[in-house]
Design an enzyme around this catalytic site. Sequence first.
Site, PDB file in Angstrom:
ATOM      1  N   HIS A   7       0.831  -1.216   0.000  1.00  0.00           N
ATOM      2  CA  HIS A   7       0.000   0.000   0.000  1.00  0.00           C
ATOM      3  C   HIS A   7       0.857   1.255   0.000  1.00  0.00           C
ATOM      4  CE1 HIS A   7       0.404  -0.742   4.444  1.00  0.00           C
ATOM      5  NE2 HIS A   7       0.488   0.580   4.518  1.00  0.00           N
ATOM      6  N   GLU A  43      -8.443   4.443   9.649  1.00  0.00           N
ATOM      7  CA  GLU A  43      -7.938   4.235   8.293  1.00  0.00           C
ATOM      8  C   GLU A  43      -8.952   3.559   7.399  1.00  0.00           C
ATOM      9  OE1 GLU A  43      -4.720   1.390   9.623  1.00  0.00           O
ATOM     10  OE2 GLU A  43      -5.620   0.242   7.999  1.00  0.00           O
ATOM     11  N   GLN A  60      -3.914   3.378   1.492  1.00  0.00           N
ATOM     12  CA  GLN A  60      -4.286   3.405   2.907  1.00  0.00           C
ATOM     13  C   GLN A  60      -4.461   4.878   3.298  1.00  0.00           C
ATOM     14  OE1 GLN A  60      -1.160   2.552   5.812  1.00  0.00           O
ATOM     15  NE2 GLN A  60      -2.601   1.338   7.033  1.00  0.00           N
ATOM     16  N   HIS A  84       3.796   7.314   3.702  1.00  0.00           N
ATOM     17  CA  HIS A  84       4.729   6.184   3.657  1.00  0.00           C
ATOM     18  C   HIS A  84       4.372   5.245   2.517  1.00  0.00           C
ATOM     19  CE1 HIS A  84       1.459   4.512   6.236  1.00  0.00           C
ATOM     20  NE2 HIS A  84       1.768   3.351   5.672  1.00  0.00           N
ATOM     21  N   GLU A 134       7.367   0.802   5.182  1.00  0.00           N
ATOM     22  CA  GLU A 134       6.723  -0.218   6.011  1.00  0.00           C
ATOM     23  C   GLU A 134       6.886  -1.568   5.328  1.00  0.00           C
ATOM     24  OE1 GLU A 134       2.569   0.768   6.547  1.00  0.00           O
ATOM     25  OE2 GLU A 134       2.070  -1.174   7.436  1.00  0.00           O
TER      26      GLU A 134
HETATM   27  N1  CMX Z   1       8.363  10.451   5.722  1.00  0.00           N
HETATM   28  C1  CMX Z   1       9.614  10.991   5.552  1.00  0.00           C
HETATM   29  N2  CMX Z   1      10.307  11.592   6.532  1.00  0.00           N
HETATM   30  C2  CMX Z   1       9.718  11.649   7.737  1.00  0.00           C
HETATM   31  C3  CMX Z   1       8.456  11.101   8.002  1.00  0.00           C
HETATM   32  C4  CMX Z   1       7.765  10.494   6.933  1.00  0.00           C
HETATM   33  N3  CMX Z   1       6.550   9.976   7.082  1.00  0.00           N
HETATM   34  N4  CMX Z   1       8.135  11.302   9.293  1.00  0.00           N
HETATM   35  C5  CMX Z   1       9.168  11.962   9.827  1.00  0.00           C
HETATM   36  N5  CMX Z   1      10.121  12.167   8.893  1.00  0.00           N
HETATM   37  C6  CMX Z   1      11.386  12.894   9.080  1.00  0.00           C
HETATM   38  C7  CMX Z   1      11.117  14.291   9.548  1.00  0.00           C
HETATM   39  O1  CMX Z   1      10.898  15.177   8.484  1.00  0.00           O
HETATM   40  C8  CMX Z   1      12.356  14.633  10.344  1.00  0.00           C
HETATM   41  O2  CMX Z   1      13.379  15.054   9.476  1.00  0.00           O
HETATM   42  P1  CMX Z   1      14.230  16.388   9.789  1.00  0.00           P
HETATM   43  O3  CMX Z   1      14.943  16.068  11.090  1.00  0.00           O
HETATM   44  O4  CMX Z   1      15.153  16.497   8.617  1.00  0.00           O
HETATM   45  O5  CMX Z   1      13.237  17.492   9.924  1.00  0.00           O
HETATM   46  C9  CMX Z   1      12.768  13.277  10.936  1.00  0.00           C
HETATM   47  O6  CMX Z   1      12.139  12.275  10.111  1.00  0.00           O
HETATM   48  C10 CMX Z   1      12.265  13.119  12.375  1.00  0.00           C
HETATM   49  O7  CMX Z   1      10.884  13.406  12.334  1.00  0.00           O
HETATM   50  P2  CMX Z   1       9.994  13.865  13.558  1.00  0.00           P
HETATM   51  O8  CMX Z   1       8.919  14.751  13.007  1.00  0.00           O
HETATM   52  O9  CMX Z   1      10.837  14.361  14.678  1.00  0.00           O
HETATM   53  O10 CMX Z   1       9.262  12.532  13.943  1.00  0.00           O
HETATM   54  P3  CMX Z   1       9.740  11.358  14.921  1.00  0.00           P
HETATM   55  O11 CMX Z   1      11.216  11.150  14.855  1.00  0.00           O
HETATM   56  O12 CMX Z   1       9.091  11.562  16.227  1.00  0.00           O
HETATM   57  O13 CMX Z   1       8.986  10.146  14.170  1.00  0.00           O
HETATM   58  C11 CMX Z   1       9.106   8.206  12.855  1.00  0.00           C
HETATM   59  C12 CMX Z   1       9.361   9.720  12.900  1.00  0.00           C
HETATM   60  C13 CMX Z   1       9.397   7.739  11.445  1.00  0.00           C
HETATM   61  C14 CMX Z   1      10.041   7.506  13.859  1.00  0.00           C
HETATM   62  C15 CMX Z   1       7.624   7.959  13.241  1.00  0.00           C
HETATM   63  O14 CMX Z   1       6.785   8.648  12.320  1.00  0.00           O
HETATM   64  C16 CMX Z   1       7.227   6.509  13.277  1.00  0.00           C
HETATM   65  O15 CMX Z   1       7.481   5.807  14.244  1.00  0.00           O
HETATM   66  N6  CMX Z   1       6.561   6.001  12.195  1.00  0.00           N
HETATM   67  C17 CMX Z   1       6.119   4.622  12.144  1.00  0.00           C
HETATM   68  C18 CMX Z   1       4.669   4.457  12.591  1.00  0.00           C
HETATM   69  C19 CMX Z   1       3.688   5.168  11.714  1.00  0.00           C
HETATM   70  O16 CMX Z   1       4.031   5.991  10.870  1.00  0.00           O
HETATM   71  N7  CMX Z   1       2.376   4.838  11.938  1.00  0.00           N
HETATM   72  C20 CMX Z   1       1.277   5.399  11.184  1.00  0.00           C
HETATM   73  C21 CMX Z   1       0.879   4.529  10.001  1.00  0.00           C
HETATM   74  C22 CMX Z   1       0.278   3.199  10.456  1.00  0.00           C
HETATM   75  C23 CMX Z   1       0.084   2.191   9.331  1.00  0.00           C
HETATM   76  O17 CMX Z   1       0.636   2.331   8.252  1.00  0.00           O
HETATM   77  O18 CMX Z   1      -0.652   1.202   9.566  1.00  0.00           O
HETATM   78 CO    CO Z   2       0.723   1.604   6.296  1.00  0.00          CO
END
Ligand code: CMX
Ligand code: CO
Length: 146
Positions: A7, A43, A60, A84, A134
């Site tokens: 997705h 979602e 998604q 993502h 993912e």
């Molecule tokens: N795509 C690309 N870059 C991303 C991002 C994304 N979705 N999310 C965060 N970033 C980048 C930010 O821009 C930031 O970069 P800079 O430092 O250059 O500004 C850096 O990563 C850190 O971002 P943050 O805003 O401080 O966010 P966190 O570190 O707190 O969290 C992450 C980032 C990836 C660890 C967190 O989003 C995560 O754990 N994701 C996995 C879970 C998830 O997304 N769940 C929702 C979807 C569920 C599903 O698909 O079922």
């Molecule tokens: Co997903």
Amino acid sequence: MLTRIDHIGIACFDLDRTVEFYRATYGFEVFHSEVNEEQGVREAMLKINDTSDGGASYLQLLEPTREDSTVAKWLAKNGEGVHHIAFGTADVDADAAAIKDKGVRVLYEEPRRGSMGSRITFLHPKDCHGVLTELVTSAPVESPEH
Ligand code: CMX
Ligand code: CO
């Protein structure tokens, strides 16, 4: 082995309005919807096509359920858009371990629950050229009752 795009995750402020956009514009219908409290999202999965590995590809659509969810944080910073990409595999544990060995941060020690009973984990976007990635293993298809 990663065998399909499972997705594309799209973050939105209003799930119902976004679902309606995809229905009215492209004719895509909701295949499944759920709330995943652990992920902090409501979602809708819109099935686009079946794939040759026995799975399928979806959009998604994701709306945050709470202010501290990762999607809420992302929306506040970026606005709506592609959040993502998810690759499908028959064995998320093995693929996550192999990718971790290549030096990419895997965000979960153990895969967690994703859409439709799947098992999911994430790779850090900073290790993937800016793409939050993912990995998904779908729930086994239940055999029909006899
Ligand atoms: N795509 C690309 N870059 C991303 C991002 C994304 N979705 N999310 C965060 N970033 C980048 C930010 O821009 C930031 O970069 P800079 O430092 O250059 O500004 C850096 O990563 C850190 O971002 P943050 O805003 O401080 O966010 P966190 O570190 O707190 O969290 C992450 C980032 C990836 C660890 C967190 O989003 C995560 O754990 N994701 C996995 C879970 C998830 O997304 N769940 C929702 C979807 C569920 C599903 O698909 O079922
Ligand atoms: Co997903």
